[in-house]
Design an enzyme around this catalytic site. Structure first.
Site, PDB file in Angstrom:
ATOM      1  N   ASP A  13       0.820  -1.225   0.000  1.00  0.00           N
ATOM      2  CA  ASP A  13       0.000   0.000   0.000  1.00  0.00           C
ATOM      3  C   ASP A  13       0.848   1.267   0.000  1.00  0.00           C
ATOM      4  OD1 ASP A  13      -2.265  -1.541   0.209  1.00  0.00           O
ATOM      5  OD2 ASP A  13      -2.605  -1.132   2.334  1.00  0.00           O
ATOM      6  N   ARG A  22       2.181  12.668  -5.133  1.00  0.00           N
ATOM      7  CA  ARG A  22       2.283  13.546  -6.299  1.00  0.00           C
ATOM      8  C   ARG A  22       1.226  13.228  -7.360  1.00  0.00           C
ATOM      9  NH1 ARG A  22       7.303  16.426  -6.661  1.00  0.00           N
ATOM     10  NH2 ARG A  22       7.609  17.073  -4.510  1.00  0.00           N
ATOM     11  N   HIS A  47      -4.662  -3.017   0.098  1.00  0.00           N
ATOM     12  CA  HIS A  47      -5.949  -2.640   0.704  1.00  0.00           C
ATOM     13  C   HIS A  47      -6.574  -1.582  -0.193  1.00  0.00           C
ATOM     14  CE1 HIS A  47      -8.050  -1.099   4.655  1.00  0.00           C
ATOM     15  NE2 HIS A  47      -8.901  -1.266   3.667  1.00  0.00           N
ATOM     16  N   ARG A  49      -8.941   0.946  -0.172  1.00  0.00           N
ATOM     17  CA  ARG A  49      -9.774   1.665   0.806  1.00  0.00           C
ATOM     18  C   ARG A  49     -10.892   2.401   0.094  1.00  0.00           C
ATOM     19  NH1 ARG A  49      -7.224   2.278   6.105  1.00  0.00           N
ATOM     20  NH2 ARG A  49      -9.005   3.610   6.507  1.00  0.00           N
ATOM     21  N   ARG A  53      -7.074   6.252  -0.694  1.00  0.00           N
ATOM     22  CA  ARG A  53      -5.956   7.137  -0.335  1.00  0.00           C
ATOM     23  C   ARG A  53      -4.609   6.626  -0.867  1.00  0.00           C
ATOM     24  NH1 ARG A  53      -5.626   6.213   6.141  1.00  0.00           N
ATOM     25  NH2 ARG A  53      -7.791   6.844   5.989  1.00  0.00           N
ATOM     26  N   HIS A  54      -4.521   5.322  -1.128  1.00  0.00           N
ATOM     27  CA  HIS A  54      -3.255   4.829  -1.718  1.00  0.00           C
ATOM     28  C   HIS A  54      -3.541   3.957  -2.949  1.00  0.00           C
ATOM     29  CE1 HIS A  54      -4.242   1.746   1.240  1.00  0.00           C
ATOM     30  NE2 HIS A  54      -3.692   2.386   2.252  1.00  0.00           N
ATOM     31  N   THR A 104      -4.481   4.086   9.951  1.00  0.00           N
ATOM     32  CA  THR A 104      -4.344   2.717   9.468  1.00  0.00           C
ATOM     33  C   THR A 104      -5.485   1.917  10.095  1.00  0.00           C
ATOM     34  OG1 THR A 104      -2.857   0.800   9.355  1.00  0.00           O
ATOM     35  CG2 THR A 104      -2.709   2.149  11.345  1.00  0.00           C
ATOM     36  N   THR A 105      -5.583   0.605   9.776  1.00  0.00           N
ATOM     37  CA  THR A 105      -6.709  -0.182  10.286  1.00  0.00           C
ATOM     38  C   THR A 105      -6.588  -0.343  11.806  1.00  0.00           C
ATOM     39  OG1 THR A 105      -6.517  -1.372   8.221  1.00  0.00           O
ATOM     40  CG2 THR A 105      -8.070  -2.261   9.831  1.00  0.00           C
ATOM     41  N   HIS A 196      -0.149  -6.639  11.261  1.00  0.00           N
ATOM     42  CA  HIS A 196      -0.236  -5.253  11.719  1.00  0.00           C
ATOM     43  C   HIS A 196       0.899  -4.893  12.666  1.00  0.00           C
ATOM     44  CE1 HIS A 196      -1.861  -1.294  12.191  1.00  0.00           C
ATOM     45  NE2 HIS A 196      -2.663  -1.592  11.189  1.00  0.00           N
ATOM     46  N   GLY A 197       1.682  -3.933  12.223  1.00  0.00           N
ATOM     47  CA  GLY A 197       2.748  -3.373  13.056  1.00  0.00           C
ATOM     48  C   GLY A 197       3.945  -4.290  13.253  1.00  0.00           C
ATOM     49  N   GLY A 218       3.554  -4.701   6.046  1.00  0.00           N
ATOM     50  CA  GLY A 218       3.642  -3.612   5.079  1.00  0.00           C
ATOM     51  C   GLY A 218       4.562  -2.499   5.509  1.00  0.00           C
ATOM     52  N   HIS A 219       4.082  -1.690   6.452  1.00  0.00           N
ATOM     53  CA  HIS A 219       4.750  -0.432   6.763  1.00  0.00           C
ATOM     54  C   HIS A 219       6.250  -0.587   7.054  1.00  0.00           C
ATOM     55  CE1 HIS A 219       5.876   3.072   9.227  1.00  0.00           C
ATOM     56  NE2 HIS A 219       5.133   3.709   8.346  1.00  0.00           N
TER      57      HIS A 219
HETATM   58  N1  PXP Z   1      -3.086  -6.853   7.856  1.00  0.00           N
HETATM   59  C1  PXP Z   1      -4.154  -6.047   7.690  1.00  0.00           C
HETATM   60  C2  PXP Z   1      -5.508  -6.677   7.652  1.00  0.00           C
HETATM   61  C3  PXP Z   1      -4.015  -4.657   7.519  1.00  0.00           C
HETATM   62  O1  PXP Z   1      -5.107  -3.882   7.372  1.00  0.00           O
HETATM   63  C4  PXP Z   1      -2.710  -4.115   7.490  1.00  0.00           C
HETATM   64  C5  PXP Z   1      -2.530  -2.648   7.264  1.00  0.00           C
HETATM   65  O2  PXP Z   1      -3.016  -2.319   5.997  1.00  0.00           O
HETATM   66  C6  PXP Z   1      -1.621  -4.998   7.644  1.00  0.00           C
HETATM   67  C7  PXP Z   1      -1.844  -6.351   7.854  1.00  0.00           C
HETATM   68  C8  PXP Z   1      -0.220  -4.527   7.561  1.00  0.00           C
HETATM   69  O3  PXP Z   1       0.096  -3.702   8.650  1.00  0.00           O
HETATM   70  P1  PXP Z   1       1.459  -2.923   8.668  1.00  0.00           P
HETATM   71  O4  PXP Z   1       1.457  -1.991   7.504  1.00  0.00           O
HETATM   72  O5  PXP Z   1       1.460  -2.239   9.990  1.00  0.00           O
HETATM   73  O6  PXP Z   1       2.551  -3.963   8.535  1.00  0.00           O
END
Ligand code: PXP
Length: 244
Positions: A13, A22, A47, A49, A53-54, A104-105, A196-197, A218-219
């Site tokens: 994302d 940009r 994702h 959304r 946004r992305h 974020t989610t 996540h995270g 992701g992040h």
């Molecule tokens: N899993 C789900 C369902 C998410 O919504 C996200 C964030 O888009 C992630 C994993 C990845 O999270 P992160 O970007 O913090 O690694």
């Protein structure tokens, strides 16, 4: 016996977040996908959304053509996005809660309050033979509801664990909560994904959990990629998983 390793699904994302800064064409998400896969990613996750946004709708059609690994589409329980998902036919839909203002989610689906809505949505997805996973908190009652309404797969939200200081008592307690939830879900016959995270620092203890299917990250990977390049950023996480 060799321990089964979780698959690494890279959420790209934020490649699109940089592009959308940009509203141009770079960085190119198709190129990013190829680099992730060459570096060992087992899947690509995006994702779509509601606020776009992305990732944009057109990105999904471009990605569908090039992804050779697993394609996961994260989405809210929205009919508009389901119409698009039907045309894309990804390997997996991960249903997530979505709030317009969030960064974020934040948190998992509230199945206790939204049981009927999510049940109906799952049925619609299953009607089109789409495989679906529910993004939920590591909470036993919520897992039971996910099972009861027909989910075969869940993704446990690791955000609370990831927000704790490494090795703190709070982190250990959150880790234990995820382990207990994961074991409980597997006993019910559910496939368990996590996300996540997660990052290089907090991932190691997570990898002690048995029989995880997929890790959606992701992040932290995209953030590392800014410093050391995307292939290297993917490879260091993949190596950590392989060596666990
Ligand atoms: N899993 C789900 C369902 C998410 O919504 C996200 C964030 O888009 C992630 C994993 C990845 O999270 P992160 O970007 O913090 O690694």
């Amino acid at each position: 016996m060799l321990k089964k390793k979780a698959l690494l699904c890279v959420n790209i994302d934020h490649i699109a977040t940089i592009r959308e800064a940009r509203k141009g064409v770079e960085p190119n998400i198709v190129e990013a996908t190829l680099l992730c896969e060459q570096a060992g990613a087992d899947g690509i996750t995006v994702h779509l959304r509601e606020d776009r946004r992305h990732i944009q709708t057109a990105d999904l059609f471009a990605l569908k053509e090039v992804i050779k690994s697993r394609f996961t589409l994260e989405m809210s329980a929205s009919d508009e996005i389901l119409e698009i998902a039907k045309k894309i036919n990804p390997h997996l839909l991960t249903i997530v809660p979505e709030k317009r203002a969030e960064l974020t989610t934040e948190g998992g689906l509230n199945l206790k309050e939204q049981k009927d809505k999510i049940t109906n949505f799952l049925l619609k997805a299953f009607d089109f033979s789409l495989e679906a996973s529910l993004f939920i908190e590591p909470d036993l009652e919520t897992i039971e509801i996910a099972h009861e309404i027909g989910a075969k797969q869940i993704e446990l939200h690791t955000g609370k664990y990831a927000n704790c200081s490494i090795n703190s008592l709070e982190a250990l307690s959150e880790l234990q909560r995820i382990k207990t939830a994961s074991n409980f879900a597997r006993k019910l016959g559910l496939k368990v994904n996590l996300g996540h995270g997660l990052n290089l620092q907090n991932l190691k203890p997570i990898l002690q959990i048995k029989d995880l299917e997929e890790l959606h990250i992701g992040h932290s990977i995209i953030a590392r990629a800014v410093l050391i390049g995307l292939p290297a950023a993917v490879k260091e996480v993949k190596d950590l998983i392989q060596n666990s």
